[in-house]
Design a protein around this motif. Sequence first.
Motif, PDB file in Angstrom:
ATOM      1  N   GLU A  43       0.841  -1.201   0.000  1.00 45.37           N
ATOM      2  CA  GLU A  43       0.000   0.000   0.000  1.00 45.37           C
ATOM      3  C   GLU A  43       0.876   1.251   0.000  1.00 45.37           C
ATOM      4  OE1 GLU A  43      -3.490   0.179   0.132  1.00 45.37           O
ATOM      5  OE2 GLU A  43      -3.346  -1.959  -0.330  1.00 45.37           O
ATOM      6  N   PRO A  44       0.344   2.380  -0.491  1.00 44.70           N
ATOM      7  CA  PRO A  44       1.095   3.636  -0.404  1.00 44.70           C
ATOM      8  C   PRO A  44       1.380   4.000   1.049  1.00 44.70           C
ATOM      9  CG  PRO A  44      -0.797   3.862  -1.872  1.00 44.70           C
ATOM     10  CD  PRO A  44      -0.927   2.534  -1.195  1.00 44.70           C
ATOM     11  N   ALA A  45       2.549   4.581   1.267  1.00 49.47           N
ATOM     12  CA  ALA A  45       2.944   4.993   2.620  1.00 49.47           C
ATOM     13  C   ALA A  45       2.694   6.490   2.790  1.00 49.47           C
ATOM     14  CB  ALA A  45       4.428   4.687   2.834  1.00 49.47           C
ATOM     15  N   PRO A  46       2.414   6.924   4.005  1.00 47.03           N
ATOM     16  CA  PRO A  46       2.247   8.351   4.246  1.00 47.03           C
ATOM     17  C   PRO A  46       3.509   9.113   3.825  1.00 47.03           C
ATOM     18  CG  PRO A  46       1.607   7.085   6.186  1.00 47.03           C
ATOM     19  CD  PRO A  46       2.243   6.130   5.221  1.00 47.03           C
ATOM     20  N   GLY A  47       3.310  10.248   3.180  1.00 41.76           N
ATOM     21  CA  GLY A  47       4.428  11.081   2.780  1.00 41.76           C
ATOM     22  C   GLY A  47       5.006  10.746   1.416  1.00 41.76           C
ATOM     23  N   MET A  48       4.450   9.726   0.747  1.00 42.49           N
ATOM     24  CA  MET A  48       4.926   9.370  -0.592  1.00 42.49           C
ATOM     25  C   MET A  48       4.549  10.463  -1.586  1.00 42.49           C
ATOM     26  SD  MET A  48       4.095   5.422  -1.439  1.00 42.49           S
ATOM     27  CE  MET A  48       5.501   4.686  -2.198  1.00 42.49           C
ATOM     28  N   GLN A  49       5.345  10.580  -2.629  1.00 41.91           N
ATOM     29  CA  GLN A  49       5.047  11.486  -3.729  1.00 41.91           C
ATOM     30  C   GLN A  49       3.682  11.106  -4.310  1.00 41.91           C
ATOM     31  OE1 GLN A  49       8.381  11.737  -6.364  1.00 41.91           O
ATOM     32  NE2 GLN A  49       7.203  12.646  -8.018  1.00 41.91           N
TER      33      GLN A  49
END
Length: 122
Positions: A43-49
């Motif tokens: 899953e996408p992580a917090p702070g990812m572009q």
Amino acid sequence: MNAGPVLPGRDDDPDRLYTITRGRSRSPENAFDLVTLLVAEREPAPGMQSEHVRILRMCEAPTAVVEVAAELALPVSVVKILLGDLLETGAITARHPRFAPTKARLPDLDTLKQVLHGLQRL
């Protein structure tokens, strides 16, 4: 002088593309072509572009590089750089038929001869 209408969602401003790629102009050597299938591994992580997040969400099911570029409305060269980032961190996997082992795709010559002989006897 008007350069023509700007298509919705299409922004090829060089400054924006430079920012998205953090100044990089090349993707990993031979890592992707237009038909390489991508699958998100996490899953996408917090702070990812934001573009990385969109790619991971798109690639929950196998998705071709060209489809990702079209959906993001970005040049394929820019998308390949972003995909290289995700591949390097293990966030996606990439599969292309040319990377499959040759022996795994083709049957043994002796087996083919036996099948042919069996068909001829029918």
